[in-house]
Design a protein around this motif. Sequence first.
Motif, PDB file in Angstrom:
ATOM      1  N   ALA A 145       0.846  -1.188   0.000  1.00  0.00           N
ATOM      2  CA  ALA A 145       0.000   0.000   0.000  1.00  0.00           C
ATOM      3  C   ALA A 145       0.884   1.241   0.000  1.00  0.00           C
ATOM      4  O   ALA A 145       1.992   1.227   0.530  1.00  0.00           O
ATOM      5  CB  ALA A 145      -0.892   0.003   1.231  1.00  0.00           C
ATOM      6  N   ARG A 146       0.403   2.299  -0.590  1.00  0.00           N
ATOM      7  CA  ARG A 146       1.199   3.528  -0.652  1.00  0.00           C
ATOM      8  C   ARG A 146       1.261   4.252   0.680  1.00  0.00           C
ATOM      9  O   ARG A 146       2.188   4.997   0.942  1.00  0.00           O
ATOM     10  CB  ARG A 146       0.626   4.466  -1.710  1.00  0.00           C
ATOM     11  N   GLU A 161       3.957  -2.062  12.692  1.00  0.00           N
ATOM     12  CA  GLU A 161       4.832  -2.968  11.949  1.00  0.00           C
ATOM     13  C   GLU A 161       4.577  -2.684  10.468  1.00  0.00           C
ATOM     14  O   GLU A 161       3.547  -3.080   9.920  1.00  0.00           O
ATOM     15  CB  GLU A 161       4.514  -4.423  12.289  1.00  0.00           C
ATOM     16  N   GLY A 162       5.497  -1.962   9.858  1.00  0.00           N
ATOM     17  CA  GLY A 162       5.321  -1.498   8.485  1.00  0.00           C
ATOM     18  C   GLY A 162       5.087  -2.581   7.460  1.00  0.00           C
ATOM     19  O   GLY A 162       4.356  -2.387   6.494  1.00  0.00           O
ATOM     20  N   GLY A 166      -2.459   0.088   5.059  1.00  0.00           N
ATOM     21  CA  GLY A 166      -2.873   1.456   4.783  1.00  0.00           C
ATOM     22  C   GLY A 166      -4.371   1.667   4.745  1.00  0.00           C
ATOM     23  O   GLY A 166      -4.861   2.551   4.048  1.00  0.00           O
ATOM     24  N   CYS A 167      -5.131   0.899   5.500  1.00  0.00           N
ATOM     25  CA  CYS A 167      -6.594   0.962   5.449  1.00  0.00           C
ATOM     26  C   CYS A 167      -7.189   2.152   6.204  1.00  0.00           C
ATOM     27  O   CYS A 167      -8.363   2.453   6.034  1.00  0.00           O
ATOM     28  CB  CYS A 167      -7.195  -0.332   5.980  1.00  0.00           C
ATOM     29  N   THR A 168      -6.451   2.794   7.071  1.00  0.00           N
ATOM     30  CA  THR A 168      -6.831   3.965   7.881  1.00  0.00           C
ATOM     31  C   THR A 168      -7.789   3.671   9.026  1.00  0.00           C
ATOM     32  O   THR A 168      -8.232   4.591   9.705  1.00  0.00           O
ATOM     33  CB  THR A 168      -7.413   5.127   7.040  1.00  0.00           C
ATOM     34  N   LEU A 169      -8.124   2.407   9.272  1.00  0.00           N
ATOM     35  CA  LEU A 169      -9.055   2.100  10.365  1.00  0.00           C
ATOM     36  C   LEU A 169      -8.496   2.542  11.714  1.00  0.00           C
ATOM     37  O   LEU A 169      -9.223   3.090  12.546  1.00  0.00           O
ATOM     38  CB  LEU A 169      -9.375   0.606  10.393  1.00  0.00           C
ATOM     39  N   MET A 201      -1.640   8.980   8.537  1.00  0.00           N
ATOM     40  CA  MET A 201      -1.266   8.119   7.422  1.00  0.00           C
ATOM     41  C   MET A 201      -0.248   8.891   6.607  1.00  0.00           C
ATOM     42  O   MET A 201      -0.500  10.010   6.180  1.00  0.00           O
ATOM     43  CB  MET A 201      -2.492   7.772   6.568  1.00  0.00           C
ATOM     44  N   ARG A 202       0.909   8.275   6.394  1.00  0.00           N
ATOM     45  CA  ARG A 202       2.005   8.917   5.656  1.00  0.00           C
ATOM     46  C   ARG A 202       2.345   8.084   4.444  1.00  0.00           C
ATOM     47  O   ARG A 202       2.078   6.897   4.389  1.00  0.00           O
ATOM     48  CB  ARG A 202       3.224   9.034   6.548  1.00  0.00           C
ATOM     49  N   GLU A 203       2.994   8.733   3.485  1.00  0.00           N
ATOM     50  CA  GLU A 203       3.445   8.006   2.298  1.00  0.00           C
ATOM     51  C   GLU A 203       4.540   7.024   2.705  1.00  0.00           C
ATOM     52  O   GLU A 203       5.430   7.356   3.475  1.00  0.00           O
ATOM     53  CB  GLU A 203       3.982   8.981   1.252  1.00  0.00           C
ATOM     54  N   ARG A 204       4.445   5.820   2.194  1.00  0.00           N
ATOM     55  CA  ARG A 204       5.438   4.790   2.471  1.00  0.00           C
ATOM     56  C   ARG A 204       6.719   5.133   1.716  1.00  0.00           C
ATOM     57  O   ARG A 204       6.675   5.463   0.541  1.00  0.00           O
ATOM     58  CB  ARG A 204       4.911   3.434   2.015  1.00  0.00           C
TER      59      ARG A 204
END
Length: 80
Positions: free
Chosen positions: A16-17, A53-54, A59-62, A74-77
Amino acid sequence: MRKGAPTFRKRRGKMARRLASVDRRRCVSCGACENTCPRNAIRVWKGLFARVEGSLCIGCTLCARVCPAVCIDMRERSVE
């Protein structure tokens, strides 16, 4: 996976981004994010703050939506 937890399809091996990021100074260690994450990517560490844990985060934002302390962004990977 917990009953009633949303399911997500893999993106053909792509990550996920976005990635969850916790502000440790504002985290109140309530565990709401830990209980909500469908992949168990976020855990409360030693009762002090949540850690992500990356490699598991999709990246679901829940976690960011349920956080009462509003300390998860939420940040860009980063591309490695």
